[in-house]
Design a protein around this motif. Sequence first.
Motif, PDB file in Angstrom:
ATOM      1  N   TYR A 161       0.593  -1.128   0.428  1.00 16.87           N
ATOM      2  CA  TYR A 161      -0.267  -0.418   0.213  1.00 16.87           C
ATOM      3  C   TYR A 161       0.716   1.748  -0.001  1.00 16.87           C
ATOM      4  CZ  TYR A 161      -4.155  -3.325   0.570  1.00 16.87           C
ATOM      5  OH  TYR A 161      -5.136  -4.279   0.493  1.00 16.87           O
TER       6      TYR A 161
ATOM      7  N   SER B 217      -1.898   5.252  -1.989  1.00 17.08           N
ATOM      8  CA  SER B 217      -2.222   5.001  -4.202  1.00 17.08           C
ATOM      9  C   SER B 217      -3.354   6.763  -3.906  1.00 17.08           C
ATOM     10  CB  SER B 217      -3.154   4.169  -3.809  1.00 17.08           C
ATOM     11  OG  SER B 217      -4.744   4.593  -2.821  1.00 17.08           O
ATOM     12  N   THR B 218      -3.962   6.415  -2.707  1.00 18.08           N
ATOM     13  CA  THR B 218      -4.581   8.425  -2.556  1.00 18.08           C
ATOM     14  C   THR B 218      -3.031   9.626  -2.925  1.00 18.08           C
ATOM     15  OG1 THR B 218      -5.655   8.348  -1.788  1.00 18.08           O
ATOM     16  CG2 THR B 218      -5.737  10.157  -1.352  1.00 18.08           C
TER      17      THR B 218
ATOM     18  N   THR C  93      -6.545   6.766  -5.833  1.00 18.85           N
ATOM     19  CA  THR C  93      -7.984   6.266  -5.625  1.00 18.85           C
ATOM     20  C   THR C  93      -8.015   8.273  -4.851  1.00 18.85           C
ATOM     21  OG1 THR C  93      -6.828   5.641  -2.986  1.00 18.85           O
ATOM     22  CG2 THR C  93      -7.410   3.972  -4.873  1.00 18.85           C
ATOM     23  N   ALA C  94      -9.171   8.418  -4.951  1.00 18.86           N
ATOM     24  CA  ALA C  94      -9.518   9.549  -4.233  1.00 18.86           C
ATOM     25  C   ALA C  94      -9.537   9.856  -2.945  1.00 18.86           C
ATOM     26  CB  ALA C  94     -11.209   9.727  -5.175  1.00 18.86           C
TER      27      ALA C  94
ATOM     28  N   GLY D 233     -10.524  10.447   0.722  1.00 19.76           N
ATOM     29  CA  GLY D 233     -11.264   9.806   1.898  1.00 19.76           C
ATOM     30  C   GLY D 233     -12.311   8.359   1.441  1.00 19.76           C
ATOM     31  N   VAL D 234     -11.191   7.579   0.190  1.00 20.02           N
ATOM     32  CA  VAL D 234     -11.418   6.257  -0.175  1.00 20.02           C
ATOM     33  C   VAL D 234     -10.446   5.365   0.388  1.00 20.02           C
ATOM     34  CG1 VAL D 234     -11.554   4.804  -1.772  1.00 20.02           C
ATOM     35  CG2 VAL D 234     -12.468   7.790  -2.502  1.00 20.02           C
ATOM     36  N   THR D 235     -10.721   4.389   0.849  1.00 17.58           N
ATOM     37  CA  THR D 235      -9.997   3.477   1.140  1.00 17.58           C
ATOM     38  C   THR D 235      -8.931   3.164   0.022  1.00 17.58           C
ATOM     39  OG1 THR D 235     -11.520   2.035   2.258  1.00 17.58           O
ATOM     40  CG2 THR D 235      -9.473   1.457   2.106  1.00 17.58           C
ATOM     41  N   THR D 236      -7.686   3.271   0.570  1.00 15.47           N
ATOM     42  CA  THR D 236      -6.859   3.133  -0.450  1.00 15.47           C
ATOM     43  C   THR D 236      -6.097   1.858  -0.970  1.00 15.47           C
ATOM     44  OG1 THR D 236      -4.724   2.500   1.813  1.00 15.47           O
ATOM     45  CG2 THR D 236      -4.701   5.149   0.921  1.00 15.47           C
ATOM     46  N   THR D 237      -5.999   1.726  -2.381  1.00 12.40           N
ATOM     47  CA  THR D 237      -5.434   0.644  -2.265  1.00 12.40           C
ATOM     48  C   THR D 237      -4.192  -0.459  -2.872  1.00 12.40           C
ATOM     49  OG1 THR D 237      -5.412   0.867  -4.708  1.00 12.40           O
ATOM     50  CG2 THR D 237      -7.788   0.528  -3.673  1.00 12.40           C
TER      51      THR D 237
END
Length: 184
Positions: free
Chosen positions: A15, A57-58, A63-64, A66-70
């Motif tokens: 991550y 990832s943010t 990823t956006a 506030g979205v869970t990182t990938t």
Amino acid sequence: MSTLDIQVVPTYNTYTISIQDISTYTSTPTSPTIRIVAPGVDVSLPFNINSINTFNSTTLGLTAVGVTTTPIPDGIYYLTYSIAPATTNYVNRTFMRTDLIQEKFDNAFMKLDMMQCDKAIKIQSTVTLNTINYFIQGSIAAANNSAITVANKLYIQADNMLNNFIRTNCGCTGTNYIVNYTAY
């Protein structure tokens, strides 16, 4: 005169990616920036000098907010670190990110119970795992030396071999242990 240099620092985490500034500066630089170009990524970000900068990832734009990182994808990464004026003060680095395939390799290895393998299967599984690891390390070495085509071929070969190894249940069956070790 400043001497710019950066290095990738292992995070052992799918991550995050960490890049360390190992430059020497004659004065405090202005506008330190890192450009990261990789699979699905092309971003320029502020860079903290003389420290380790960690991205997810943010921050990479995958990823956006506030979205869970990938997980960050494996592949060839092109890094350009620059300070003002960026047209003359920069350093480029290329490396092969292998955290996802390494995690897959580690999981396959941990599922492999060598005590349940007969000797021939144990030897073949060891050879296969060593070969896969050899290809992974080769892809890293090739990318470090800007041999991008070779790096990608070695990575793909390692991934194909690893998928086949996992698909065939890592080469062992539970009855091998019973047959070969209960007589002792």
